[in-house]
Design a protein around this motif. Structure first.
Motif, short mmCIF file in Angstrom:
data_model
loop_
_atom_site.label_atom_id
_atom_site.label_comp_id
_atom_site.label_asym_id
_atom_site.label_seq_id
_atom_site.Cartn_x
_atom_site.Cartn_y
_atom_site.Cartn_z
N PHE A 58 0.99 -1.09 0.44
CA PHE A 58 -0.15 0.23 -0.01
C PHE A 58 0.89 1.24 -0.02
N ASN A 59 0.49 2.49 -1.06
CA ASN A 59 0.82 3.36 -0.50
C ASN A 59 -0.06 4.43 0.35
N VAL A 60 -0.98 4.23 0.74
CA VAL A 60 -1.86 5.12 1.57
C VAL A 60 -2.48 4.22 2.26
N LEU A 61 -3.10 4.92 3.14
CA LEU A 61 -4.11 4.11 3.85
C LEU A 61 -5.92 4.69 3.74
N ILE A 71 7.51 -1.34 12.91
CA ILE A 71 7.91 -1.92 13.45
C ILE A 71 8.86 -1.00 13.12
N GLY A 72 9.86 -0.33 14.63
CA GLY A 72 10.83 -0.15 14.12
C GLY A 72 10.84 0.58 15.46
N GLY A 73 11.41 2.07 16.09
CA GLY A 73 10.97 3.16 17.72
C GLY A 73 10.15 3.70 17.36
N ASP A 74 9.83 4.97 18.48
CA ASP A 74 8.90 5.73 18.81
C ASP A 74 8.91 6.45 17.42
N GLY A 75 10.37 7.29 16.84
CA GLY A 75 9.94 7.73 15.71
C GLY A 75 9.48 6.71 14.61
N THR A 76 9.42 5.93 14.42
CA THR A 76 8.27 5.48 13.18
C THR A 76 6.95 4.92 13.71
N MET A 77 6.53 5.11 14.96
CA MET A 77 5.64 4.97 15.51
C MET A 77 4.92 6.91 15.27
N LEU A 78 5.32 7.60 14.98
CA LEU A 78 5.30 9.01 15.11
C LEU A 78 4.93 8.77 13.79
N ARG A 79 6.14 8.28 13.05
CA ARG A 79 6.19 8.61 11.55
C ARG A 79 4.65 7.89 11.05
N SER A 80 4.04 6.16 12.10
CA SER A 80 2.83 5.71 11.25
C SER A 80 1.40 6.64 11.66
N ALA A 81 1.59 7.72 12.41
CA ALA A 81 0.65 8.26 12.91
C ALA A 81 -0.18 9.02 11.29
N THR A 82 1.35 9.76 10.74
CA THR A 82 0.88 10.25 10.00
C THR A 82 -0.25 9.67 8.72
N VAL A 84 -1.54 7.12 9.26
CA VAL A 84 -3.24 7.08 9.77
C VAL A 84 -3.87 8.73 9.64
N LYS A 85 -3.35 9.02 10.40
CA LYS A 85 -4.53 11.06 9.67
C LYS A 85 -5.36 10.58 11.00
N LEU A 87 -7.83 8.63 10.01
CA LEU A 87 -9.30 7.41 10.19
C LEU A 87 -9.71 6.27 10.84
N ASP A 88 -9.12 6.53 12.12
CA ASP A 88 -9.63 6.18 13.02
C ASP A 88 -8.84 4.57 13.25
N ILE A 89 -7.62 3.87 12.14
CA ILE A 89 -7.08 2.73 12.23
C ILE A 89 -6.16 2.48 14.00
N PRO A 90 -6.61 2.11 14.62
CA PRO A 90 -5.43 1.61 15.86
C PRO A 90 -4.29 0.71 15.26
N ILE A 91 -3.42 1.38 15.56
CA ILE A 91 -1.34 1.73 15.99
C ILE A 91 -1.38 1.06 16.73
N VAL A 92 -0.49 -0.45 16.33
CA VAL A 92 0.17 -0.61 17.58
C VAL A 92 2.08 -1.00 17.50
N GLY A 93 3.27 -1.14 17.75
CA GLY A 93 3.99 -1.02 17.67
C GLY A 93 5.02 -2.25 18.11
N ILE A 94 6.23 -2.43 17.47
CA ILE A 94 6.92 -3.53 17.98
C ILE A 94 8.17 -2.87 17.96
N ASN A 95 8.81 -2.82 19.44
CA ASN A 95 10.31 -2.29 19.20
C ASN A 95 11.42 -3.06 18.82
N THR A 96 11.84 -2.08 17.87
CA THR A 96 13.10 -2.31 17.44
C THR A 96 14.55 -1.16 17.97
#
Length: 294
Positions: A58-61, A71-82, A84-85, A87-96
């Motif tokens: 996918f390119n756009v959710l 998959i990554g650190g907290d920075g990747t989680m912050l990027r994930s939020a951009t 989702v915007k 859209l109310d899609i739940p996010i979960v993070g695996i910490n690497t």
């Protein structure tokens, strides 16, 4: 369940997590989509592709997705939020990454965590965001004009302090003589704000915190305000341009630009496993209650 997977980097710490996750999701016969650039990185790095080629990209959710795994650190989680915007899609993070305040699942817990999520054994933590408006308008933030952690202004091409004139709901508060000012959400209170002496705020608190960066007026202290407050700031100093950041996204603003910050009209949904809590994360990540003197 339609699952999206996002990552920014593929390094040694991430290799094991990626393989465990993708192998387990394949066995579960889930509908998996990988972010296109991340999928390309995986294909370059993994010599044994197994059945990963069957996964879509996918390119756009859109609202058809049920879950985004970061998959990554907290920075990747912050990027994930951009991604989702609103859209109310739940996010979960695996910490690497390293600390992992937002991405909390470690490699050894991936299989159990995914099974719990697929069975609905989790809770949702709704996180407030900040929105921004500038006068004159800043093109860099027209599409992504929100931040999950914090919005900060800081000096750019100078070693001199700057002056950040600050108003709350139109009323003048103070002018911070400092290296900058951080406006953080409860989620962001454990990030940049914390390293500058700000307080930790629990995620369910309807508050924001203003934290000056290295203030020269030493009586300036972090200030907690209600998240219904509209904040207006204007930067002055010796230089013509200054930096403004929304989480990890940075742009340059001109002197005397008026920046208006307020709570965004939507929230980000973050998955918390039933055996986890914010308090538990505090103890683990900040080592609260541990005596390391000996």
């Amino acid at each position: 369940m339609k699952i999206a997977i996002f990552g920014q980097f593929y390094h040694k710490n991430a290799e094991e997590a990626v393989e465990i996750l993708l192998d387990h999701l394949y066995e579960k016969d889930t509908n998996v989509y990988l972010e296109e650039q991340f999928f390309k990185i995986i294909n370059l790095q993994l010599t044994d592709h197994k059945n990963y080629s069957s996964f879509k990209t996918f390119n756009v959710l859109d609202k058809s997705f049920d879950l985004l795994i970061s998959i990554g650190g907290d920075g990747t989680m912050l990027r994930s939020a951009t991604l989702v915007k609103d859209l109310d899609i739940p996010i979960v993070g695996i910490n690497t990454g390293r600390l992992g305040f937002l991405a909390t699942i470690q490699n050894e817990a991936i299989i159990t965590a995914i099974d719990d999520i697929l069975c609905g054994n989790y809770k949702i933590s709704e996180r407030s965001l900040l929105s921004i408006k500038t006068d004159p308008e800043q093109e860099d933030f027209q599409e992504l004009d929100f931040a999950l952690n914090e919005i900060a202004v800081s000096r750019k091409n100078t070693t001199s302090m700057i002056t950040v004139e600050t108003k709350l709901n139109g009323e003048y508060l103070t002018s911070y003589w400092s290296d900058g000012l951080i406006i953080a959400t409860p989620t962001g209170s454990t990030g940049y704000s914390l390293s500058c002496g700000g307080p930790v705020i629990t995620p369910d608190t309807n508050s924001l915190v203003l934290t000056p960066i290295s203030p020269h007026n030493l009586n300036a202290r972090p200030l907690i305000i209600t998240d219904s407050t509209e904040i207006e700031i204007k930067v002055n100093g010796r230089e013509d341009n200054y930096l403004i950041s929304l989480d990890s996204r940075i742009a340059t603003i001109g002197k005397d630009t008026i920046v208006t910050i307020k709570k965004a009209p939507f929230k980000i949904k973050m998955i918390e496993l039933l055996q986890e809590s914010f308090i538990d994360t505090l103890r683990k990540k900040l080592l609260w209650g541990e005596d390391r003197r000996n």
